[in-house]
Design a protein around this motif. Sequence first.
Motif, mmCIF file in Angstrom:
data_model
loop_
_atom_site.group_PDB
_atom_site.id
_atom_site.type_symbol
_atom_site.label_atom_id
_atom_site.label_comp_id
_atom_site.label_asym_id
_atom_site.label_seq_id
_atom_site.Cartn_x
_atom_site.Cartn_y
_atom_site.Cartn_z
ATOM 1 N N HIS A 6 38.019 8.377 -18.785
ATOM 2 C CA HIS A 6 36.874 7.961 -17.976
ATOM 3 C C HIS A 6 37.323 7.070 -16.816
ATOM 4 C CE1 HIS A 6 33.434 5.421 -16.852
ATOM 5 N NE2 HIS A 6 32.733 6.523 -17.058
ATOM 6 N N ASP A 7 38.150 6.077 -17.095
ATOM 7 C CA ASP A 7 38.628 5.156 -16.055
ATOM 8 C C ASP A 7 39.502 5.876 -15.033
ATOM 9 O OD1 ASP A 7 37.251 3.195 -17.412
ATOM 10 O OD2 ASP A 7 39.056 2.234 -18.246
ATOM 11 N N PHE A 8 40.361 6.793 -15.507
ATOM 12 C CA PHE A 8 41.201 7.579 -14.600
ATOM 13 C C PHE A 8 40.332 8.418 -13.663
ATOM 14 C CE2 PHE A 8 43.608 11.300 -13.352
ATOM 15 C CZ PHE A 8 44.811 10.754 -12.933
ATOM 16 N N ASN A 9 39.359 9.125 -14.226
ATOM 17 C CA ASN A 9 38.466 9.962 -13.413
ATOM 18 C C ASN A 9 37.701 9.133 -12.386
ATOM 19 O OD1 ASN A 9 39.319 12.193 -14.830
ATOM 20 N ND2 ASN A 9 37.437 12.435 -16.002
ATOM 21 N N GLU A 25 32.048 16.546 -8.078
ATOM 22 C CA GLU A 25 30.857 16.422 -8.915
ATOM 23 C C GLU A 25 31.224 16.307 -10.392
ATOM 24 O OE1 GLU A 25 28.620 19.877 -7.791
ATOM 25 O OE2 GLU A 25 28.384 19.147 -5.729
ATOM 26 N N ARG A 26 32.338 16.946 -10.767
ATOM 27 C CA ARG A 26 32.772 16.925 -12.169
ATOM 28 C C ARG A 26 34.290 16.973 -12.202
ATOM 29 N NH1 ARG A 26 33.456 21.044 -16.200
ATOM 30 N NH2 ARG A 26 32.769 22.643 -14.749
ATOM 31 N N ILE A 27 34.886 16.228 -13.134
ATOM 32 C CA ILE A 27 36.340 16.212 -13.312
ATOM 33 C C ILE A 27 36.644 16.418 -14.787
ATOM 34 C CG2 ILE A 27 38.485 14.919 -13.024
ATOM 35 C CD1 ILE A 27 37.047 13.145 -10.976
ATOM 36 N N HIS A 28 37.559 17.322 -15.065
ATOM 37 C CA HIS A 28 38.060 17.515 -16.429
ATOM 38 C C HIS A 28 39.534 17.123 -16.415
ATOM 39 C CE1 HIS A 28 38.646 19.139 -20.414
ATOM 40 N NE2 HIS A 28 39.706 19.789 -19.954
ATOM 41 N N THR A 29 39.920 16.156 -17.241
ATOM 42 C CA THR A 29 41.273 15.612 -17.245
ATOM 43 C C THR A 29 41.879 15.686 -18.641
ATOM 44 O OG1 THR A 29 40.811 14.127 -15.393
ATOM 45 C CG2 THR A 29 42.626 13.511 -16.836
ATOM 46 N N MET A 35 52.338 13.940 -17.925
ATOM 47 C CA MET A 35 51.479 14.464 -16.856
ATOM 48 C C MET A 35 50.003 14.201 -17.149
ATOM 49 S SD MET A 35 53.198 18.190 -16.183
ATOM 50 C CE MET A 35 53.166 18.624 -17.926
ATOM 51 N N VAL A 36 49.266 14.008 -16.062
ATOM 52 C CA VAL A 36 47.811 14.010 -16.126
ATOM 53 C C VAL A 36 47.378 15.209 -15.291
ATOM 54 C CG1 VAL A 36 45.685 12.795 -15.584
ATOM 55 C CG2 VAL A 36 47.693 11.495 -16.329
ATOM 56 N N ILE A 37 46.630 16.114 -15.902
ATOM 57 C CA ILE A 37 46.166 17.315 -15.205
ATOM 58 C C ILE A 37 44.655 17.213 -15.070
ATOM 59 C CG2 ILE A 37 46.094 19.837 -15.231
ATOM 60 C CD1 ILE A 37 48.559 19.588 -17.218
ATOM 61 N N VAL A 104 42.872 21.450 -8.376
ATOM 62 C CA VAL A 104 43.684 21.030 -9.504
ATOM 63 C C VAL A 104 44.718 20.037 -8.992
ATOM 64 C CG1 VAL A 104 45.344 21.741 -11.271
ATOM 65 C CG2 VAL A 104 43.368 23.178 -10.776
ATOM 66 N N SER A 105 44.830 18.925 -9.689
ATOM 67 C CA SER A 105 45.843 17.928 -9.363
ATOM 68 C C SER A 105 46.660 17.645 -10.611
ATOM 69 C CB SER A 105 45.197 16.629 -8.871
ATOM 70 O OG SER A 105 44.589 16.828 -7.612
ATOM 71 N N VAL A 106 47.973 17.627 -10.442
ATOM 72 C CA VAL A 106 48.890 17.288 -11.526
ATOM 73 C C VAL A 106 49.620 16.019 -11.111
ATOM 74 C CG1 VAL A 106 50.859 18.022 -12.921
ATOM 75 C CG2 VAL A 106 49.167 19.718 -12.153
ATOM 76 N N PHE A 107 49.400 14.969 -11.884
ATOM 77 C CA PHE A 107 50.004 13.666 -11.627
ATOM 78 C C PHE A 107 51.175 13.506 -12.588
ATOM 79 C CE2 PHE A 107 45.521 13.620 -10.793
ATOM 80 C CZ PHE A 107 45.355 12.880 -9.646
#
Length: 114
Positions: A6-9, A25-29, A35-37, A104-107
């Motif tokens: 939640h905090d990351f999003n 509008e929406r993020i799925h992590t 990795m954070v995807i 899509v973001s990959v950290f």
Amino acid sequence: MTKKVHDFNAIIRKLRKDLFGKGPERIHTVFVDNMVISTLYGNLTPTEKFIIGTPEGKEMIHMARTKMIQEVYLESPPDGLEEVIGAKFLHLFSDIKLEDDIAVSVFLFDRKID
């Protein structure tokens, strides 16, 4: 959803809202090893949706939405990102499919995320 997700999003949403004028509008992590995807839905502003109606506009928006965000992270990660994850940020890989308004973001971080 865990507090960490939640905090990351929230950090990701705020950065993109500040940068592009609209956050997703929406993020799925998910966390996988170091990795954070994140899959981000509903990213584009009404103006961007209009601009992608031409090949030149599509290329311009794609470049802005991918290269611009990568450059921001290259300078320094957003405030609080490393603290939330508990690891040092190393790299961001990012892309967007404009037709479906999905990014899509990959950290990548320096160690496994707990």
